[in-house]
Write a protein that holds these residues in place. Sequence first.
Motif, PDB file in Angstrom:
ATOM      1  N   GLY A 101       0.822  -1.212   0.000  1.00 51.38           N
ATOM      2  CA  GLY A 101       0.000   0.000   0.000  1.00 51.38           C
ATOM      3  C   GLY A 101       0.850   1.253   0.000  1.00 51.38           C
ATOM      4  O   GLY A 101       0.580   2.209  -0.733  1.00 51.38           O
ATOM      5  N   MET A 102       1.899   1.246   0.805  1.00 47.72           N
ATOM      6  CA  MET A 102       2.784   2.414   0.838  1.00 47.72           C
ATOM      7  C   MET A 102       3.543   2.573  -0.475  1.00 47.72           C
ATOM      8  O   MET A 102       3.794   3.694  -0.915  1.00 47.72           O
ATOM      9  N   LEU A 103       3.875   1.458  -1.120  1.00 48.29           N
ATOM     10  CA  LEU A 103       4.513   1.544  -2.441  1.00 48.29           C
ATOM     11  C   LEU A 103       3.572   2.193  -3.450  1.00 48.29           C
ATOM     12  O   LEU A 103       3.999   3.013  -4.275  1.00 48.29           O
ATOM     13  N   ILE A 104       2.309   1.822  -3.382  1.00 49.37           N
ATOM     14  CA  ILE A 104       1.315   2.436  -4.279  1.00 49.37           C
ATOM     15  C   ILE A 104       1.263   3.937  -4.030  1.00 49.37           C
ATOM     16  O   ILE A 104       1.282   4.742  -4.975  1.00 49.37           O
ATOM     17  N   TYR A 105       1.201   4.305  -2.739  1.00 48.67           N
ATOM     18  CA  TYR A 105       1.125   5.724  -2.384  1.00 48.67           C
ATOM     19  C   TYR A 105       2.328   6.496  -2.919  1.00 48.67           C
ATOM     20  O   TYR A 105       2.171   7.511  -3.600  1.00 48.67           O
ATOM     21  N   TRP A 106       3.537   6.010  -2.621  1.00 47.13           N
ATOM     22  CA  TRP A 106       4.726   6.759  -3.023  1.00 47.13           C
ATOM     23  C   TRP A 106       4.937   6.739  -4.533  1.00 47.13           C
ATOM     24  O   TRP A 106       5.456   7.700  -5.103  1.00 47.13           O
ATOM     25  N   LYS A 107       4.522   5.670  -5.197  1.00 48.08           N
ATOM     26  CA  LYS A 107       4.630   5.633  -6.663  1.00 48.08           C
ATOM     27  C   LYS A 107       3.747   6.712  -7.281  1.00 48.08           C
ATOM     28  O   LYS A 107       4.162   7.422  -8.202  1.00 48.08           O
ATOM     29  N   LEU A 108       2.538   6.839  -6.753  1.00 49.29           N
ATOM     30  CA  LEU A 108       1.646   7.882  -7.257  1.00 49.29           C
ATOM     31  C   LEU A 108       2.211   9.269  -6.976  1.00 49.29           C
ATOM     32  O   LEU A 108       2.107  10.173  -7.816  1.00 49.29           O
ATOM     33  N   ARG A 109       2.829   9.435  -5.825  1.00 54.25           N
ATOM     34  CA  ARG A 109       3.426  10.737  -5.497  1.00 54.25           C
ATOM     35  C   ARG A 109       4.599  11.037  -6.424  1.00 54.25           C
ATOM     36  O   ARG A 109       4.777  12.176  -6.855  1.00 54.25           O
ATOM     37  N   VAL A 110       5.408  10.021  -6.749  1.00 52.49           N
ATOM     38  CA  VAL A 110       6.526  10.222  -7.678  1.00 52.49           C
ATOM     39  C   VAL A 110       5.992  10.618  -9.047  1.00 52.49           C
ATOM     40  O   VAL A 110       6.588  11.454  -9.742  1.00 52.49           O
ATOM     41  N   GLU A 111       4.857  10.041  -9.434  1.00 54.45           N
ATOM     42  CA  GLU A 111       4.247  10.370 -10.725  1.00 54.45           C
ATOM     43  C   GLU A 111       3.625  11.757 -10.741  1.00 54.45           C
ATOM     44  O   GLU A 111       3.156  12.213 -11.784  1.00 54.45           O
ATOM     45  N   GLY A 112       3.587  12.424  -9.596  1.00 52.43           N
ATOM     46  CA  GLY A 112       3.086  13.796  -9.554  1.00 52.43           C
ATOM     47  C   GLY A 112       1.668  13.932  -9.028  1.00 52.43           C
ATOM     48  O   GLY A 112       1.112  15.031  -9.043  1.00 52.43           O
ATOM     49  N   LYS A 113       1.086  12.868  -8.553  1.00 50.76           N
ATOM     50  CA  LYS A 113      -0.266  12.944  -7.999  1.00 50.76           C
ATOM     51  C   LYS A 113      -0.216  13.625  -6.634  1.00 50.76           C
ATOM     52  O   LYS A 113       0.795  13.612  -5.942  1.00 50.76           O
ATOM     53  N   SER A 114      -1.336  14.187  -6.248  1.00 56.28           N
ATOM     54  CA  SER A 114      -1.397  14.884  -4.962  1.00 56.28           C
ATOM     55  C   SER A 114      -1.490  13.895  -3.813  1.00 56.28           C
ATOM     56  O   SER A 114      -1.822  12.721  -4.000  1.00 56.28           O
ATOM     57  N   HIS A 115      -1.207  14.397  -2.618  1.00 51.76           N
ATOM     58  CA  HIS A 115      -1.334  13.586  -1.406  1.00 51.76           C
ATOM     59  C   HIS A 115      -2.767  13.091  -1.270  1.00 51.76           C
ATOM     60  O   HIS A 115      -2.999  11.936  -0.904  1.00 51.76           O
ATOM     61  N   PHE A 116      -3.728  13.946  -1.566  1.00 50.81           N
ATOM     62  CA  PHE A 116      -5.142  13.592  -1.455  1.00 50.81           C
ATOM     63  C   PHE A 116      -5.479  12.402  -2.356  1.00 50.81           C
ATOM     64  O   PHE A 116      -6.059  11.414  -1.916  1.00 50.81           O
ATOM     65  N   PHE A 117      -5.094  12.477  -3.630  1.00 50.22           N
ATOM     66  CA  PHE A 117      -5.387  11.405  -4.577  1.00 50.22           C
ATOM     67  C   PHE A 117      -4.689  10.109  -4.170  1.00 50.22           C
ATOM     68  O   PHE A 117      -5.287   9.031  -4.166  1.00 50.22           O
ATOM     69  N   ALA A 118      -3.406  10.213  -3.815  1.00 50.00           N
ATOM     70  CA  ALA A 118      -2.635   9.024  -3.437  1.00 50.00           C
ATOM     71  C   ALA A 118      -3.202   8.388  -2.171  1.00 50.00           C
ATOM     72  O   ALA A 118      -3.240   7.161  -2.053  1.00 50.00           O
ATOM     73  N   SER A 119      -3.654   9.200  -1.230  1.00 52.05           N
ATOM     74  CA  SER A 119      -4.236   8.673   0.002  1.00 52.05           C
ATOM     75  C   SER A 119      -5.528   7.918  -0.263  1.00 52.05           C
ATOM     76  O   SER A 119      -5.794   6.890   0.362  1.00 52.05           O
ATOM     77  N   ILE A 120      -6.314   8.409  -1.191  1.00 56.28           N
ATOM     78  CA  ILE A 120      -7.555   7.716  -1.549  1.00 56.28           C
ATOM     79  C   ILE A 120      -7.234   6.345  -2.125  1.00 56.28           C
ATOM     80  O   ILE A 120      -7.843   5.341  -1.748  1.00 56.28           O
ATOM     81  N   GLU A 121      -6.268   6.274  -3.026  1.00 56.97           N
ATOM     82  CA  GLU A 121      -5.863   4.993  -3.610  1.00 56.97           C
ATOM     83  C   GLU A 121      -5.340   4.041  -2.539  1.00 56.97           C
ATOM     84  O   GLU A 121      -5.665   2.853  -2.535  1.00 56.97           O
ATOM     85  N   LEU A 122      -4.545   4.572  -1.623  1.00 49.48           N
ATOM     86  CA  LEU A 122      -3.992   3.772  -0.531  1.00 49.48           C
ATOM     87  C   LEU A 122      -5.115   3.214   0.342  1.00 49.48           C
ATOM     88  O   LEU A 122      -5.133   2.020   0.663  1.00 49.48           O
ATOM     89  N   ASN A 123      -6.056   4.048   0.699  1.00 51.66           N
ATOM     90  CA  ASN A 123      -7.163   3.599   1.544  1.00 51.66           C
ATOM     91  C   ASN A 123      -8.048   2.582   0.840  1.00 51.66           C
ATOM     92  O   ASN A 123      -8.541   1.637   1.467  1.00 51.66           O
ATOM     93  N   GLU A 124      -8.242   2.746  -0.461  1.00 50.23           N
ATOM     94  CA  GLU A 124      -9.022   1.760  -1.216  1.00 50.23           C
ATOM     95  C   GLU A 124      -8.303   0.410  -1.239  1.00 50.23           C
ATOM     96  O   GLU A 124      -8.927  -0.636  -1.105  1.00 50.23           O
ATOM     97  N   TYR A 125      -6.986   0.437  -1.389  1.00 52.59           N
ATOM     98  CA  TYR A 125      -6.204  -0.807  -1.391  1.00 52.59           C
ATOM     99  C   TYR A 125      -6.318  -1.501  -0.038  1.00 52.59           C
ATOM    100  O   TYR A 125      -6.558  -2.701   0.039  1.00 52.59           O
ATOM    101  N   TRP A 126      -6.142  -0.729   1.043  1.00 55.44           N
ATOM    102  CA  TRP A 126      -6.226  -1.317   2.376  1.00 55.44           C
ATOM    103  C   TRP A 126      -7.632  -1.832   2.676  1.00 55.44           C
ATOM    104  O   TRP A 126      -7.799  -2.855   3.333  1.00 55.44           O
ATOM    105  N   ALA A 127      -8.661  -1.150   2.182  1.00 51.30           N
ATOM    106  CA  ALA A 127     -10.031  -1.622   2.367  1.00 51.30           C
ATOM    107  C   ALA A 127     -10.245  -2.945   1.638  1.00 51.30           C
ATOM    108  O   ALA A 127     -10.904  -3.850   2.154  1.00 51.30           O
ATOM    109  N   SER A 128      -9.646  -3.078   0.448  1.00 51.41           N
ATOM    110  CA  SER A 128      -9.779  -4.348  -0.291  1.00 51.41           C
ATOM    111  C   SER A 128      -9.079  -5.472   0.464  1.00 51.41           C
ATOM    112  O   SER A 128      -9.558  -6.610   0.477  1.00 51.41           O
ATOM    113  N   LEU A 129      -7.948  -5.169   1.118  1.00 53.17           N
ATOM    114  CA  LEU A 129      -7.262  -6.184   1.919  1.00 53.17           C
ATOM    115  C   LEU A 129      -8.125  -6.609   3.105  1.00 53.17           C
ATOM    116  O   LEU A 129      -8.202  -7.791   3.429  1.00 53.17           O
ATOM    117  N   LYS A 130      -8.779  -5.646   3.742  1.00 46.88           N
ATOM    118  CA  LYS A 130      -9.648  -5.971   4.880  1.00 46.88           C
ATOM    119  C   LYS A 130     -10.824  -6.832   4.438  1.00 46.88           C
ATOM    120  O   LYS A 130     -11.211  -7.774   5.122  1.00 46.88           O
TER     121      LYS A 130
END
Length: 112
Positions: free
Chosen positions: A75-104
């Motif tokens: 999940g953190m790799l997804i977050y930081w990859k999106l940030r490296v690609e130039g996405k905002s913290h808000f967008f990357a956090s949403i993706e991270l939370n969706e990934y963690w929700a799918s794991l749950k």
Amino acid sequence: MAEYYKSRGPKTAPLTAEEIKGRYAETQEEMKEVLEWKKEEEEKLAKDKFKTHQAKSSCKRNLKKVAKRVGSVKGMLIYWKLRVEGKSHFFASIELNEYWASLKEQDAEDGL
């Protein structure tokens, strides 16, 4: 009251592109360590030479912990990859939370 918060500004400076790349690299290194841990635990379980049944149970519990940690680091790799690609913290956090929700959800399905 709104003027008070407005005048104070952000509490921390935003991360620079170099800092984001550094955090992404750190997370990749952490993933390597976690995968090594997973490999060690799987090898222990494959040998199947435990002195006690508690040791075997402990190894199985460790594999569950490793699986949870792998998901967390992915999940953190997804977050930081999106940030490296130039996405905002808000967008990357949403993706991270969706990934963690799918794991749950997956854990809940497996638990049934």
